[in-house]
Design a protein around this motif. Sequence first.
Motif, PDB file in Angstrom:
ATOM      1  N   ARG A 166       0.843  -1.206   0.000  1.00  0.00           N
ATOM      2  CA  ARG A 166       0.000   0.000   0.000  1.00  0.00           C
ATOM      3  C   ARG A 166       0.875   1.252   0.000  1.00  0.00           C
ATOM      4  NH1 ARG A 166      -5.169  -0.907   0.684  1.00  0.00           N
ATOM      5  NH2 ARG A 166      -5.695   1.209   1.298  1.00  0.00           N
ATOM      6  N   GLN A 167       1.922   1.193   0.800  1.00  0.00           N
ATOM      7  CA  GLN A 167       2.792   2.362   0.934  1.00  0.00           C
ATOM      8  C   GLN A 167       3.434   2.735  -0.407  1.00  0.00           C
ATOM      9  OE1 GLN A 167       6.015   1.795   3.665  1.00  0.00           O
ATOM     10  NE2 GLN A 167       6.451   3.983   3.817  1.00  0.00           N
ATOM     11  N   ALA A 168       3.896   1.761  -1.165  1.00  0.00           N
ATOM     12  CA  ALA A 168       4.538   2.029  -2.457  1.00  0.00           C
ATOM     13  C   ALA A 168       3.541   2.618  -3.449  1.00  0.00           C
ATOM     14  CB  ALA A 168       5.150   0.747  -3.013  1.00  0.00           C
ATOM     15  N   LEU A 169       2.336   2.049  -3.499  1.00  0.00           N
ATOM     16  CA  LEU A 169       1.322   2.561  -4.429  1.00  0.00           C
ATOM     17  C   LEU A 169       0.840   3.953  -4.020  1.00  0.00           C
ATOM     18  CD1 LEU A 169      -0.655  -0.738  -5.029  1.00  0.00           C
ATOM     19  CD2 LEU A 169       0.771   0.470  -6.683  1.00  0.00           C
ATOM     20  N   GLU A 170       0.682   4.180  -2.718  1.00  0.00           N
ATOM     21  CA  GLU A 170       0.256   5.503  -2.251  1.00  0.00           C
ATOM     22  C   GLU A 170       1.316   6.566  -2.558  1.00  0.00           C
ATOM     23  OE1 GLU A 170      -0.634   4.793   1.851  1.00  0.00           O
ATOM     24  OE2 GLU A 170      -2.660   4.054   1.427  1.00  0.00           O
ATOM     25  N   LEU A 171       2.563   6.184  -2.425  1.00  0.00           N
ATOM     26  CA  LEU A 171       3.644   7.120  -2.749  1.00  0.00           C
ATOM     27  C   LEU A 171       3.621   7.459  -4.237  1.00  0.00           C
ATOM     28  CD1 LEU A 171       6.153   8.695  -1.875  1.00  0.00           C
ATOM     29  CD2 LEU A 171       7.482   6.620  -2.287  1.00  0.00           C
ATOM     30  N   PHE A 172       3.411   6.445  -5.079  1.00  0.00           N
ATOM     31  CA  PHE A 172       3.328   6.700  -6.519  1.00  0.00           C
ATOM     32  C   PHE A 172       2.164   7.641  -6.831  1.00  0.00           C
ATOM     33  CE2 PHE A 172       1.579   5.892 -10.695  1.00  0.00           C
ATOM     34  CZ  PHE A 172       2.684   6.132 -11.493  1.00  0.00           C
ATOM     35  N   ILE A 173       1.018   7.408  -6.226  1.00  0.00           N
ATOM     36  CA  ILE A 173      -0.156   8.251  -6.477  1.00  0.00           C
ATOM     37  C   ILE A 173       0.105   9.679  -5.994  1.00  0.00           C
ATOM     38  CG2 ILE A 173      -2.574   8.613  -5.846  1.00  0.00           C
ATOM     39  CD1 ILE A 173      -2.773   5.491  -5.730  1.00  0.00           C
ATOM     40  N   ALA A 174       0.778   9.816  -4.856  1.00  0.00           N
ATOM     41  CA  ALA A 174       1.086  11.153  -4.334  1.00  0.00           C
ATOM     42  C   ALA A 174       2.026  11.912  -5.267  1.00  0.00           C
ATOM     43  CB  ALA A 174       1.702  11.044  -2.950  1.00  0.00           C
ATOM     44  N   ARG A 175       2.952  11.211  -5.860  1.00  0.00           N
ATOM     45  CA  ARG A 175       3.920  11.857  -6.757  1.00  0.00           C
ATOM     46  C   ARG A 175       3.352  12.126  -8.144  1.00  0.00           C
ATOM     47  NH1 ARG A 175       9.513   8.523  -5.707  1.00  0.00           N
ATOM     48  NH2 ARG A 175       9.984   9.425  -3.679  1.00  0.00           N
ATOM     49  N   HIS A 176       2.509  11.224  -8.640  1.00  0.00           N
ATOM     50  CA  HIS A 176       2.045  11.304 -10.034  1.00  0.00           C
ATOM     51  C   HIS A 176       0.523  11.180 -10.121  1.00  0.00           C
ATOM     52  CE1 HIS A 176       6.271  10.818 -10.972  1.00  0.00           C
ATOM     53  NE2 HIS A 176       6.281   9.717 -10.231  1.00  0.00           N
ATOM     54  N   GLY A 177      -0.185  11.935  -9.312  1.00  0.00           N
ATOM     55  CA  GLY A 177      -1.644  11.841  -9.253  1.00  0.00           C
ATOM     56  C   GLY A 177      -2.351  12.167 -10.553  1.00  0.00           C
ATOM     57  N   ASP A 178      -1.738  12.994 -11.401  1.00  0.00           N
ATOM     58  CA  ASP A 178      -2.374  13.389 -12.672  1.00  0.00           C
ATOM     59  C   ASP A 178      -2.049  12.438 -13.819  1.00  0.00           C
ATOM     60  OD1 ASP A 178      -3.348  15.586 -11.338  1.00  0.00           O
ATOM     61  OD2 ASP A 178      -1.738  16.920 -12.010  1.00  0.00           O
ATOM     62  N   ASP A 179      -1.114  11.564 -13.624  1.00  0.00           N
ATOM     63  CA  ASP A 179      -0.697  10.658 -14.697  1.00  0.00           C
ATOM     64  C   ASP A 179      -1.743   9.557 -14.870  1.00  0.00           C
ATOM     65  OD1 ASP A 179       0.976   8.193 -15.797  1.00  0.00           O
ATOM     66  OD2 ASP A 179       2.111  10.022 -16.202  1.00  0.00           O
ATOM     67  N   PRO A 180      -1.968   9.084 -16.106  1.00  0.00           N
ATOM     68  CA  PRO A 180      -2.922   7.993 -16.339  1.00  0.00           C
ATOM     69  C   PRO A 180      -2.571   6.714 -15.560  1.00  0.00           C
ATOM     70  CG  PRO A 180      -2.321   9.005 -18.422  1.00  0.00           C
ATOM     71  CD  PRO A 180      -1.459   9.624 -17.372  1.00  0.00           C
ATOM     72  N   LEU A 181      -1.308   6.499 -15.276  1.00  0.00           N
ATOM     73  CA  LEU A 181      -0.930   5.309 -14.512  1.00  0.00           C
ATOM     74  C   LEU A 181      -1.381   5.406 -13.053  1.00  0.00           C
ATOM     75  CD1 LEU A 181       2.655   4.613 -15.907  1.00  0.00           C
ATOM     76  CD2 LEU A 181       0.574   3.288 -16.308  1.00  0.00           C
ATOM     77  N   ALA A 182      -1.687   6.611 -12.581  1.00  0.00           N
ATOM     78  CA  ALA A 182      -2.178   6.767 -11.205  1.00  0.00           C
ATOM     79  C   ALA A 182      -3.534   6.090 -11.048  1.00  0.00           C
ATOM     80  CB  ALA A 182      -2.259   8.244 -10.835  1.00  0.00           C
ATOM     81  N   ALA A 183      -4.347   6.103 -12.113  1.00  0.00           N
ATOM     82  CA  ALA A 183      -5.650   5.424 -12.062  1.00  0.00           C
ATOM     83  C   ALA A 183      -5.446   3.915 -11.881  1.00  0.00           C
ATOM     84  CB  ALA A 183      -6.444   5.713 -13.328  1.00  0.00           C
ATOM     85  N   LYS A 184      -4.463   3.360 -12.588  1.00  0.00           N
ATOM     86  CA  LYS A 184      -4.164   1.936 -12.424  1.00  0.00           C
ATOM     87  C   LYS A 184      -3.672   1.659 -11.005  1.00  0.00           C
ATOM     88  CE  LYS A 184      -2.944   0.662 -17.154  1.00  0.00           C
ATOM     89  NZ  LYS A 184      -1.881   0.107 -18.004  1.00  0.00           N
ATOM     90  N   ALA A 185      -2.854   2.560 -10.482  1.00  0.00           N
ATOM     91  CA  ALA A 185      -2.337   2.378  -9.124  1.00  0.00           C
ATOM     92  C   ALA A 185      -3.478   2.446  -8.106  1.00  0.00           C
ATOM     93  CB  ALA A 185      -1.289   3.442  -8.819  1.00  0.00           C
ATOM     94  N   ARG A 186      -4.448   3.328  -8.327  1.00  0.00           N
ATOM     95  CA  ARG A 186      -5.608   3.414  -7.425  1.00  0.00           C
ATOM     96  C   ARG A 186      -6.425   2.130  -7.470  1.00  0.00           C
ATOM     97  NH1 ARG A 186      -5.685   8.677  -9.734  1.00  0.00           N
ATOM     98  NH2 ARG A 186      -4.989  10.207  -8.196  1.00  0.00           N
ATOM     99  N   ALA A 187      -6.586   1.583  -8.682  1.00  0.00           N
ATOM    100  CA  ALA A 187      -7.328   0.327  -8.821  1.00  0.00           C
ATOM    101  C   ALA A 187      -6.609  -0.812  -8.100  1.00  0.00           C
ATOM    102  CB  ALA A 187      -7.521  -0.005 -10.297  1.00  0.00           C
ATOM    103  N   LEU A 213      -5.868  -4.433  -2.879  1.00  0.00           N
ATOM    104  CA  LEU A 213      -5.002  -4.914  -1.794  1.00  0.00           C
ATOM    105  C   LEU A 213      -5.792  -5.004  -0.487  1.00  0.00           C
ATOM    106  CD1 LEU A 213      -1.674  -2.944  -2.307  1.00  0.00           C
ATOM    107  CD2 LEU A 213      -2.094  -5.362  -2.709  1.00  0.00           C
ATOM    108  N   PRO A 214      -5.467  -6.023   0.319  1.00  0.00           N
ATOM    109  CA  PRO A 214      -6.144  -6.118   1.626  1.00  0.00           C
ATOM    110  C   PRO A 214      -5.624  -5.006   2.554  1.00  0.00           C
ATOM    111  CG  PRO A 214      -4.483  -7.837   1.412  1.00  0.00           C
ATOM    112  CD  PRO A 214      -4.557  -7.132   0.099  1.00  0.00           C
TER     113      PRO A 214
END
Length: 100
Positions: A72-93, A98-99
């Motif tokens: 969770r921590q790695a994906l949240e960090l990616f979303i925080a850094r690149h929230g506007d990028d299309p890959l952020a949507a995949k990271a949110r999904a 994740l449990p």
Amino acid sequence: MKRRTLPAGLLGALIALVALFHQRLGGLPVMVEKAKAEDSSKAGRAPSMPMARDPAVAVKEEYEAARRKGTRQALELFIARHGDDPLAAKARAELKRLPR
């Protein structure tokens, strides 16, 4: 003693006249010629800094690293850094899957 200073003075005057005559003919002072010679050797050298990376490639690599880590921590960090990028949507999904 005066006999030795006279030839030295004449030699200095002769050198000054030659330098002046050389400049009038379009020649450059010796130091300028040396500087130009040093500059020409720099043209063939590789740049001291590497070329800039493609930002899209860097974001994709960071996303892949976060996905491989799978936390969770790695994906949240990616979303925080690149929230506007299309890959952020995949990271949110993936984050929703994740449990907690």
